[in-house]
Scaffold this motif. Structure first.
Motif, PDB file in Angstrom:
ATOM      1  N   VAL A  75      -0.541  10.624   3.045  1.00 49.86           N
ATOM      2  CA  VAL A  75      -1.565   9.573   2.967  1.00 49.86           C
ATOM      3  C   VAL A  75      -1.228   8.599   1.840  1.00 49.86           C
ATOM      4  O   VAL A  75      -1.391   7.383   1.995  1.00 49.86           O
ATOM      5  CB  VAL A  75      -2.967  10.193   2.771  1.00 49.86           C
ATOM      6  N   LEU A  87      -0.807   4.645   2.442  1.00 49.92           N
ATOM      7  CA  LEU A  87      -1.673   3.689   1.744  1.00 49.92           C
ATOM      8  C   LEU A  87      -0.892   2.834   0.748  1.00 49.92           C
ATOM      9  O   LEU A  87      -1.194   1.655   0.570  1.00 49.92           O
ATOM     10  CB  LEU A  87      -2.803   4.426   1.033  1.00 49.92           C
ATOM     11  N   LEU A 110       0.866   0.108   2.748  1.00 50.37           N
ATOM     12  CA  LEU A 110      -0.107  -0.904   3.175  1.00 50.37           C
ATOM     13  C   LEU A 110      -0.564  -1.758   1.998  1.00 50.37           C
ATOM     14  O   LEU A 110      -0.680  -2.988   2.120  1.00 50.37           O
ATOM     15  CB  LEU A 110      -1.312  -0.229   3.834  1.00 50.37           C
ATOM     16  N   ALA A 111      -0.828  -1.131   0.866  1.00 51.98           N
ATOM     17  CA  ALA A 111      -1.309  -1.875  -0.296  1.00 51.98           C
ATOM     18  C   ALA A 111      -0.227  -2.804  -0.851  1.00 51.98           C
ATOM     19  O   ALA A 111      -0.503  -3.969  -1.174  1.00 51.98           O
ATOM     20  CB  ALA A 111      -1.775  -0.909  -1.381  1.00 51.98           C
ATOM     21  N   SER A 116       6.270   2.479   5.937  1.00 48.37           N
ATOM     22  CA  SER A 116       5.778   3.774   5.482  1.00 48.37           C
ATOM     23  C   SER A 116       6.079   4.874   6.483  1.00 48.37           C
ATOM     24  O   SER A 116       6.489   5.976   6.109  1.00 48.37           O
ATOM     25  CB  SER A 116       4.268   3.706   5.234  1.00 48.37           C
TER      26      SER A 116
END
Length: 74
Positions: free
Chosen positions: A24, A28, A31-32, A63
């Motif tokens: 995760v 994340l 994406l961030a 990712s």
């Protein structure tokens, strides 16, 4: 005196299984980071909503590829 133990159970050639938290975090983080770069490009170039979705898609794809290379292919 150094003693070498070839039969240690702690030495594997394969990496251990990833925990869900690290998966995760990788998703994340991608994406961030890429979404943030897309938002920054939108802001700097004066666009509204052009580079942000491109950055989010690149972050998600990157990712997933990183997870594949690190945990599946090895």
């Amino acid at each position: 005196m150094n003693v070498r133990h070839d039969g240690d159970r702690g030495h594997d050639d394969h990496e251990s299984q990833p925990d869900p938290t690290s998966l995760v975090a990788i998703l994340l983080g991608g994406l961030a980071a890429w979404g943030g770069l897309g938002w920054l490009a939108d802001w700097a170039l004066g666009y509204e909503g052009l580079f942000l979705p491109i950055g989010l898609v690149l972050g998600a794809v990157g990712s997933v590829y990183l997870i594949y290379v690190r945990y599946v292919r090895s």
